[in-house]
Motif scaffolding. Structure first.
Motif, PDB file in Angstrom:
ATOM      1  N   THR A  40       0.845  -1.329  -0.080  1.00 49.30           N
ATOM      2  CA  THR A  40      -0.013   0.003  -0.090  1.00 49.30           C
ATOM      3  C   THR A  40       0.958   1.279  -0.133  1.00 49.30           C
ATOM      4  O   THR A  40       0.857   2.150  -0.920  1.00 49.30           O
ATOM      5  CB  THR A  40      -0.934   0.132   1.155  1.00 49.30           C
ATOM      6  N   TYR A  41       1.694   1.375   0.938  1.00 46.54           N
ATOM      7  CA  TYR A  41       2.556   2.625   1.114  1.00 46.54           C
ATOM      8  C   TYR A  41       3.608   2.848   0.145  1.00 46.54           C
ATOM      9  O   TYR A  41       4.079   3.938  -0.130  1.00 46.54           O
ATOM     10  CB  TYR A  41       2.925   2.540   2.671  1.00 46.54           C
ATOM     11  N   THR A  42       3.835   1.919  -0.492  1.00 47.64           N
ATOM     12  CA  THR A  42       5.020   2.222  -1.586  1.00 47.64           C
ATOM     13  C   THR A  42       4.731   3.063  -2.770  1.00 47.64           C
ATOM     14  O   THR A  42       5.569   3.558  -3.206  1.00 47.64           O
ATOM     15  CB  THR A  42       5.615   0.870  -1.718  1.00 47.64           C
ATOM     16  N   ASN A  43       3.305   2.926  -2.723  1.00 43.68           N
ATOM     17  CA  ASN A  43       2.727   3.608  -3.914  1.00 43.68           C
ATOM     18  C   ASN A  43       2.851   5.156  -3.784  1.00 43.68           C
ATOM     19  O   ASN A  43       2.795   5.894  -4.777  1.00 43.68           O
ATOM     20  CB  ASN A  43       1.378   3.321  -4.310  1.00 43.68           C
ATOM     21  N   LEU A  44       3.117   5.568  -2.335  1.00 42.30           N
ATOM     22  CA  LEU A  44       3.385   7.110  -2.056  1.00 42.30           C
ATOM     23  C   LEU A  44       4.354   7.539  -2.767  1.00 42.30           C
ATOM     24  O   LEU A  44       4.495   8.930  -2.994  1.00 42.30           O
ATOM     25  CB  LEU A  44       3.382   7.269  -0.761  1.00 42.30           C
ATOM     26  N   VAL A  45       5.368   6.827  -3.303  1.00 39.95           N
ATOM     27  CA  VAL A  45       6.564   7.546  -4.169  1.00 39.95           C
ATOM     28  C   VAL A  45       6.083   8.063  -5.456  1.00 39.95           C
ATOM     29  O   VAL A  45       6.912   8.693  -5.996  1.00 39.95           O
ATOM     30  CB  VAL A  45       7.627   6.227  -4.353  1.00 39.95           C
ATOM     31  N   ALA A  46       4.945   7.714  -5.612  1.00 40.32           N
ATOM     32  CA  ALA A  46       4.450   8.566  -6.813  1.00 40.32           C
ATOM     33  C   ALA A  46       4.516  10.172  -6.867  1.00 40.32           C
ATOM     34  O   ALA A  46       4.588  10.848  -7.594  1.00 40.32           O
ATOM     35  CB  ALA A  46       3.141   8.025  -7.300  1.00 40.32           C
TER      36      ALA A  46
END
Length: 159
Positions: A40-46
């Protein structure tokens, strides 16, 4: 080559940001104790990824195009940034998995098996440096092309 220094600079900034992001993920426990949160949180790198492309294309527009840049010029600049990122991806993946988070593959494999998402053999085949090198390069290319096209649309400026 000299006229592409801005894109090379921003490509390097992007790779450094990704390495810092990997360190951040590791510090947050998303590569070990909180690995269940990783997907879930790895997508915040966008967010920082898109911002870097925005800043890069604005920089290019101001310094190279005298504040007038077409979508095509911005898109081409974004593609060059993407090429720099793709070329440096194997090195950044090596740094990530050898220095920043050397236990990641073991941890994510164990998590996937424990959750019943993969068998042990499937996890070993999927979660490894070779597979991640290809995934990261293809992902960087596809997302970079998409981001370049989208950001160029918003950053373009006519005379």
């Amino acid at each position: 080559m000299k006229k592409r220094l801005i894109e090379i600079k921003w490509g390097l900034i992007f790779v450094i940001m990704m390495l810092l992001w990997m360190y951040f993920e590791k510090a947050m426990g998303w590569h070990d104790v909180n690995i269940a949160d990783h997907a879930t949180y790895t997508n915040l790198v966008a967010i920082p990824s898109i911002l870097i492309y925005v800043f890069a294309l604005i920089d290019k527009r101001k310094k190279h195009f005298d504040n007038v840049m077409s979508w095509k010029q911005g898109f081409i600049s974004g593609l060059i940034i993407t090429a720099v990122v793709v070329i440096l991806t194997p090195l950044s993946q090596l740094i990530t998995h050898e220095l920043i988070t050397p236990d990641y593959f073991e941890n994510v494999s164990a998590y996937a098996v424990n959750q019943g998402q993969k068998t042990n053999e499937e996890a070993l085949q999927y979660f490894n440096l070779g597979n991640y090198l290809w995934q990261a390069m293809i992902g960087a290319a596809v997302l970079g092309i998409f981001t370049s096209a989208l950001v160029a649309l918003f950053v373009r400026e006519s005379s």
